[in-house]
Structure formats: structure tokens, C-alpha cells
Write a protein that holds these residues in place. Structure first.
Motif, mmCIF file in Angstrom:
data_model
loop_
_atom_site.group_PDB
_atom_site.id
_atom_site.type_symbol
_atom_site.label_atom_id
_atom_site.label_comp_id
_atom_site.label_asym_id
_atom_site.label_seq_id
_atom_site.Cartn_x
_atom_site.Cartn_y
_atom_site.Cartn_z
ATOM 1 N N SER A 31 0.836 -1.212 0.000
ATOM 2 C CA SER A 31 0.000 0.000 0.000
ATOM 3 C C SER A 31 0.863 1.251 0.000
ATOM 4 O O SER A 31 0.552 2.238 -0.682
ATOM 5 C CB SER A 31 -0.918 -0.002 1.228
ATOM 6 N N LEU A 32 1.949 1.218 0.765
ATOM 7 C CA LEU A 32 2.872 2.354 0.804
ATOM 8 C C LEU A 32 3.468 2.613 -0.577
ATOM 9 O O LEU A 32 3.563 3.774 -1.016
ATOM 10 C CB LEU A 32 3.984 2.079 1.814
ATOM 11 N N GLU A 37 4.001 5.971 -5.075
ATOM 12 C CA GLU A 37 4.163 6.086 -6.521
ATOM 13 C C GLU A 37 3.320 7.234 -7.080
ATOM 14 O O GLU A 37 3.800 8.027 -7.914
ATOM 15 C CB GLU A 37 3.768 4.779 -7.210
ATOM 16 N N ARG A 38 2.083 7.325 -6.627
ATOM 17 C CA ARG A 38 1.217 8.396 -7.113
ATOM 18 C C ARG A 38 1.778 9.776 -6.745
ATOM 19 O O ARG A 38 1.706 10.726 -7.543
ATOM 20 C CB ARG A 38 -0.189 8.238 -6.523
ATOM 21 N N VAL A 62 10.367 4.269 0.519
ATOM 22 C CA VAL A 62 9.740 3.008 0.919
ATOM 23 C C VAL A 62 10.698 2.154 1.744
ATOM 24 O O VAL A 62 10.319 1.603 2.790
ATOM 25 C CB VAL A 62 9.246 2.238 -0.319
ATOM 26 N N CYS A 63 11.942 2.053 1.310
ATOM 27 C CA CYS A 63 12.903 1.219 2.041
ATOM 28 C C CYS A 63 13.245 1.813 3.406
ATOM 29 O O CYS A 63 13.388 1.089 4.397
ATOM 30 C CB CYS A 63 14.169 1.019 1.206
ATOM 31 N N PHE A 64 13.362 3.145 3.471
ATOM 32 C CA PHE A 64 13.653 3.793 4.762
ATOM 33 C C PHE A 64 12.526 3.547 5.756
ATOM 34 O O PHE A 64 12.770 3.160 6.905
ATOM 35 C CB PHE A 64 13.855 5.294 4.563
ATOM 36 N N LEU A 65 11.297 3.763 5.332
ATOM 37 C CA LEU A 65 10.161 3.574 6.239
ATOM 38 C C LEU A 65 9.996 2.105 6.624
ATOM 39 O O LEU A 65 9.642 1.797 7.773
ATOM 40 C CB LEU A 65 8.882 4.099 5.595
ATOM 41 N N TYR A 175 14.640 -5.629 3.300
ATOM 42 C CA TYR A 175 14.777 -6.496 2.138
ATOM 43 C C TYR A 175 13.432 -6.768 1.475
ATOM 44 O O TYR A 175 13.323 -6.757 0.251
ATOM 45 C CB TYR A 175 15.430 -7.832 2.517
ATOM 46 N N LYS A 176 12.397 -7.018 2.278
ATOM 47 C CA LYS A 176 11.081 -7.289 1.702
ATOM 48 C C LYS A 176 10.575 -6.075 0.921
ATOM 49 O O LYS A 176 9.877 -6.224 -0.083
ATOM 50 C CB LYS A 176 10.084 -7.667 2.792
ATOM 51 N N ALA A 177 10.919 -4.873 1.370
ATOM 52 C CA ALA A 177 10.549 -3.669 0.619
ATOM 53 C C ALA A 177 11.263 -3.643 -0.727
ATOM 54 O O ALA A 177 10.659 -3.316 -1.758
ATOM 55 C CB ALA A 177 10.886 -2.425 1.427
#
Length: 321
Positions: A31-32, A37-38, A62-65, A175-177
Motif C-alpha cells: 500500500s505504501l 508512486e502516485r 519506501v525502504c527507509f520507512l 529487504y522485503k521492501a
């Protein structure tokens, strides 16, 4: 403590998988990504350079959060009580692993094929692969399922295991991000060619070592479950680079060799057929049972990887302290 949390998470995943009623943090990452992206598309010009810059910002945010949120949660819980922090670490590790869910979802494909329900098998496999499935033959369905099990032995199990042991749940979610970004925006189509390029390249980078470790563990484990380890090594040496990605063919080639089947080849994505080289030798036609065999190979490779990584972590502890 971290190693024990990873082991317990691995065991919990093996026992319970991902119940549909349980909220999953990877959904939050997805969702993030969609919302971010938008936003970044509105911030940058709709040019090749602008979209590339937007893609870099998207990846960083995204990776930071994804790292920061679990880090803060664990830090606060540790201030409340170390036991609470440990329980949450175990829970996070459990949710990061995807071996049981991958097994369960791929075996649904096998079950539909065993019932002679090709349309049902096409639908079931569409949930775990990115290619078009509506026109797949039974052979195409089986190959798609086997390939995703082989590839995700790294992406969904062994790679997260490695990052969890290095940096705990925060690095595991990081990693999952990386992996989720690639699966959502890392396409070579008109919409994502520029925006998703950075995410795709970073996914290649972060999976470089795990993919090769996973292939090594598959080759080691093949004989333990009654497959051909020698041929797995031979095909891996020959075919491990037969893919646009530097990582995907690592485990696919080991799996194809172990089972004496041929994988890959042309596939359709978003209505467009892409020509791809085959992986493995056509020693026999693929069959529905190969889905179960690929899962057995993935499971033994995962256990071997866990043991090897635990030994490596123990040795590092001794060297440091």
C-alpha cells in the motif's frame, strides 16, 4: 537472541503459514508503494530523467520507512520490557518468511491439475506468477509453478533469512521492501521502464548473494530428497546465466537439473510474448508431481541454508568477541 528469533520465526512459518485472517505487514508495504508512486509521479516531470529520479526517491522512501517503523517499534518495546521486544522480533521474523505460503499456494495448482481442472489450475497459478496464465497448457501451468517455487526459495525464504540474521527484523523488512518494489514497479513496459529501473537494479544487487547461496543449498540438498545433485550442479554451471535477471536462473537451473526437466522458454506478460532461453535438458516431460518435488527441494534447501547461516553467525560471534 536474534538467531533464536529467526529460528522460531522459521518454525512458526512452517507450522502456521500465513492465515488469511491475520493482517500481514507486507500488505502495508504494498500500500505504501502504491501511494508513494502516485505522489512521486506528481512531483517530477513526465520525462525519462524525471521518472527515473521519481523512481529513486520512491525506492529510498519506501525502504527507509520499511526499516525505520519496525526498528522504532522494537526499540520502544525494548524499553517497556526485553521479553516484549523478543516476542515482537519473533513475530516479525515469522511474518517475513514465506516458505509455507509458497508451498500451500503452489500445491493448490497441483491439486487442481490432479482433479483434471485446467482452468482452476490456471487461476491458482495466476496468484503466484506474474505472467499471463489464461492460455497456458497443462505443461505451461506446471512449469510456471515450479519456476516460481524455485525462484522464491531465494526471494521468499533464504534471502530474508540472511538479512534477518544480519540485522534483525528491521533489515528483514528492508529487504522485503526491496523485493516488493521490484515486483510492483520493476517492469520493462511503457509505464515502469524509467520509474522502476532503479528498483529492479537494486533488487538484482540485494539478491546477488542470496540467489547463489540458494542454488548451492539446492544442489547440496537434492540427493537428500532423492533427486540428482550431480546433474543439478551440471545444469547450474551451464544455465545459471540464461535469464535477463542475473539471479533468477540460479535456483531455476539447479531445480531443473535436480528434477531432470526443462524450464523457462517463451512467456507472455501483459499480452506480449517475450522470447526466453530454456533452462535444463528435456530428459522427460514435466508433470504435476514436479510441483511437489520442487517444494521438497525448496524445503530441504531452506533448512540447509538456516544451518549454514547459523554456523556462520556463531563463528562471527566468536571472532568478534
Amino acid at each position: 537472541m536474534r538467531a533464536s528469533a529467526v529460528c522460531l520465526g522459521f518454525i512458526l512459518d512452517a507450522v502456521f503459514g500465513d492465515p488469511h485472517w491475520l493482517w500481514h505487514p507486507i500488505c502495508a508495504i504494498g500500500s505504501l508503494i502504491a501511494k508513494a508512486e502516485r505522489i512521486v509521479r506528481r512531483l517530477f516531470p513526465k520525462t525519462a530523467k524525471g521518472e527515473h529520479a521519481a523512481g529513486v526517491l520512491l525506492w529510498c522512501v519506501v525502504c527507509f520507512l520499511s526499516f525505520a517503523v519496525p526498528f522504532v517499534i522494537l526499540w520502544i518495546s525494548g524499553m517497556v520490557h526485553p521479553a516484549l521486544q523478543y516476542v515482537l522480533e519473533v513475530l516479525f521474523c515469522y511474518q517475513i518468511f514465506a516458505r509455507r505460503s509458497l508451498r500451500d499456494e503452489s500445491l493448490k495448482v497441483y491439486a487442481r491439475l490432479a482433479e483434471g481442472d485446467l482452468d482452476g489450475a490456471r487461476l491458482a497459478v495466476s496468484y503466484i506468477v506474474g505472467r499471463d496464465t489464461a492460455a497456458l497448457t497443462e505443461t505451461g501451468v506446471v512449469k510456471a509453478a515450479v519456476e516460481t517455487v524455485a525462484e522464491n526459495a531465494s526471494d521468499g525464504v533464504i534471502a530474508p533469512m540472511l538479512f534477518l540474521l544480519i540485522g534483525g527484523a528491521p533489515l528483514g523488512f528492508f529487504y522485503k521492501a526491496v523485493n516488493t518494489l521490484d515486483s510492483m514497479v520493476g517492469y520493462k513496459n511503457e509505464k515502469y521502464l524509467n520509474l522502476g529501473r532503479f528498483s529492479a537494479r537494486m533488487d538484482d544487487l540485494f539478491n546477488w548473494i542470496p540467489a547463489r547461496l540458494s542454488a548451492f543449498c539446492m544442489i547440496l540438498g537434492a540427493r537428500l530428497v532423492g533427486f540428482d545433485g550431480k546433474n543439478a550442479l551440471r545444469i547450474w554451471k551451464r544455465d545459471r546465466r540464461r535469464h535477463a535477471s542475473p539471479n533468477s536462473a540460479q535456483t531455476e537451473s539447479a531445480c531443473a537439473g535436480a528434477l531432470h526437466i526443462q524450464l523457462a522458454g517463451d512467456a507472455s506478460y501483459f499480452g506480449k510474448v517475450y522470447q526466453k532461453p530454456t533452462i535444463g535438458d528435456f530428459d522427460r516431460a514435466v508433470e504435476a508431481e514436479d510441483i511437489d518435488r520442487a517444494n521438497r527441494l525448496m524445503t530441504v534447501a531452506s533448512v540447509i541454508a538456516l544451518l549454514l547461516l547459523l554456523v556462520a553467525a556463531f563463528i562471527m560471534e566468536l571472532l568478534i568477541y
